[in-house]
Design a protein around this motif. Structure first.
Motif, PDB file in Angstrom:
ATOM      1  N   SER A   9       0.826  -1.207   0.000  1.00  0.00           N
ATOM      2  CA  SER A   9       0.000   0.000   0.000  1.00  0.00           C
ATOM      3  C   SER A   9       0.858   1.254   0.000  1.00  0.00           C
ATOM      4  CB  SER A   9      -0.922  -0.008   1.229  1.00  0.00           C
ATOM      5  OG  SER A   9      -1.669   1.182   1.320  1.00  0.00           O
ATOM      6  N   MET A  16      -7.296   1.007  -1.119  1.00  0.00           N
ATOM      7  CA  MET A  16      -8.151  -0.178  -1.002  1.00  0.00           C
ATOM      8  C   MET A  16      -7.377  -1.356  -0.425  1.00  0.00           C
ATOM      9  SD  MET A  16     -11.191   0.576  -1.686  1.00  0.00           S
ATOM     10  CE  MET A  16     -11.765  -1.119  -1.595  1.00  0.00           C
ATOM     11  N   VAL A  17      -6.102  -1.487  -0.811  1.00  0.00           N
ATOM     12  CA  VAL A  17      -5.257  -2.522  -0.211  1.00  0.00           C
ATOM     13  C   VAL A  17      -5.183  -2.311   1.294  1.00  0.00           C
ATOM     14  CG1 VAL A  17      -2.907  -3.425  -0.037  1.00  0.00           C
ATOM     15  CG2 VAL A  17      -3.889  -2.940  -2.287  1.00  0.00           C
ATOM     16  N   VAL A  50      -7.340  -0.695   3.251  1.00  0.00           N
ATOM     17  CA  VAL A  50      -8.648  -0.954   3.875  1.00  0.00           C
ATOM     18  C   VAL A  50      -8.889  -2.450   4.015  1.00  0.00           C
ATOM     19  CG1 VAL A  50     -11.139  -0.764   3.532  1.00  0.00           C
ATOM     20  CG2 VAL A  50      -9.686   1.232   3.155  1.00  0.00           C
ATOM     21  N   ILE A  51      -8.567  -3.214   2.970  1.00  0.00           N
ATOM     22  CA  ILE A  51      -8.779  -4.660   3.010  1.00  0.00           C
ATOM     23  C   ILE A  51      -7.905  -5.307   4.085  1.00  0.00           C
ATOM     24  CG2 ILE A  51      -8.434  -6.813   1.720  1.00  0.00           C
ATOM     25  CD1 ILE A  51      -9.239  -5.221  -0.813  1.00  0.00           C
ATOM     26  N   GLY A  80      -9.291  -4.580   7.430  1.00  0.00           N
ATOM     27  CA  GLY A  80     -10.465  -5.405   7.709  1.00  0.00           C
ATOM     28  C   GLY A  80     -10.072  -6.807   8.164  1.00  0.00           C
ATOM     29  N   LEU A  81      -9.095  -7.397   7.476  1.00  0.00           N
ATOM     30  CA  LEU A  81      -8.610  -8.726   7.858  1.00  0.00           C
ATOM     31  C   LEU A  81      -7.928  -8.693   9.220  1.00  0.00           C
ATOM     32  CD1 LEU A  81      -7.144  -9.900   4.424  1.00  0.00           C
ATOM     33  CD2 LEU A  81      -9.274 -10.660   5.506  1.00  0.00           C
TER      34      LEU A  81
END
Length: 285
Positions: free
Chosen positions: A135, A165-166, A168-169, A172-173
């Motif tokens: 990111s 987006m990387v 954010v993902i 989330g994980l």
């Protein structure tokens, strides 16, 4: 139509959609300077090197807002725009590295903690920080394109969205991983003294809070760039301060008030992981 008082860069292209507020930039320059000094002092006192990313990120925030101070009277100059754009975009990626490393430290600080983790602690930090490095590289490489105008600026925005987006993902994980460990340990080992009284439970709550602040900021940035140069966020300065500046300052304050040095564990692994992450960020740049 450009706001009265704005200076064009080249060929009538305006880097800014508004004149940056000097007062707001000065205030946050001083606030981030204070936060960075405090984190650096804590780093010196504790020698807990996972906190170095908050110190470096805070320094970048300070430089970014100092550049906005300069840009308030130099809206036609490229360098202040690039510096503030880059140095305000990247610090949350560094903050995230400290957050990821802290979860591993929490898991190692409690009896049989690794038994309840979805990912082995030897890999947990490396997996999430690897996503962080990706990111960081994507966003850092694209930040300068936004100053070129025309098609390259649009490409730069799309690349930055991909990098965000990387982030954010991965966040989330990460929150899912922390939540599963929290739930499992609360259910099966809630009587563990090291967990209840050693700061691990409090530490998890702090990680949720800091992660939430970074997540909201990252989602805002995705929306900001997705809406483009004529979108509301890039046309109105207050959105940056409310959804980025205040949130990142709050993250630094929270992480300073509750610091992972309160946890008791062997710091050898933390030093190894910090070294590996340093090499990764260096190679990225």
């Amino acid at each position: 139509m450009a706001e009265s008082g704005l200076q064009p860069y080249k060929g009538g292209y305006y880097l800014w959609k508004y004149i940056p507020s000097l007062a707001a930039a000065v205030i946050f320059t001083l606030l981030f300077l204070a936060a960075t000094v405090l984190h650096s002092w804590r780093l010196y006192k504790t020698r807990l090197w996972l906190g170095i990313w908050f110190a470096i990120g805070g320094l970048m925030e300070f430089i970014g807002y100092a550049a906005r101070c300069s840009a308030s009277s130099n809206t036609g100059k490229l360098m202040p725009f690039i510096i503030q754009n880059t140095f305000l975009l990247l610090p949350p990626v560094l903050f995230a590295a400290s957050v990821y490393m802290t979860l591993g430290r929490i898991i190692r600080s409690v009896p049989a903690g690794e038994r309840y983790s979805l990912v082995r602690t030897t890999w947990l930090t490396r997996v999430f920080v690897a996503g962080d490095v990706v990111s960081f590289c994507i966003q850092g490489g694209a930040a300068g394109l936004m100053a070129t105008g025309g098609g390259k600026a649009v490409v730069g925005e799309k690349i930055i969205i991909g990098g965000l987006m990387v982030q954010v993902i991965m966040f989330g994980l990460f929150v899912m991983t922390a939540g599963v460990f929290h739930w499992r340990y609360e259910r099966h080992a809630v009587g563990a003294v090291a967990y209840r009284g050693g700061g691990s439970r409090e530490g998890l709550l702090v990680l949720y809070g800091v992660s939430g602040l970074i997540m909201v900021r990252s989602v805002f940035r995705v929306a900001e760039f997705a809406m483009g140069q004529d979108g509301y966020p890039l046309m109105h300065e207050w959105t940056l301060y409310v959804f980025d500046s205040v949130l990142m300052l709050a993250a630094m304050v929270v992480f300073y008030v509750w610091h992972p040095s309160k946890l008791e564990e062997s710091t050898t692994r933390g030093r190894i992981d910090s070294g590996l992450i340093s090499v990764s960020f260096f190679l990225c740049n």
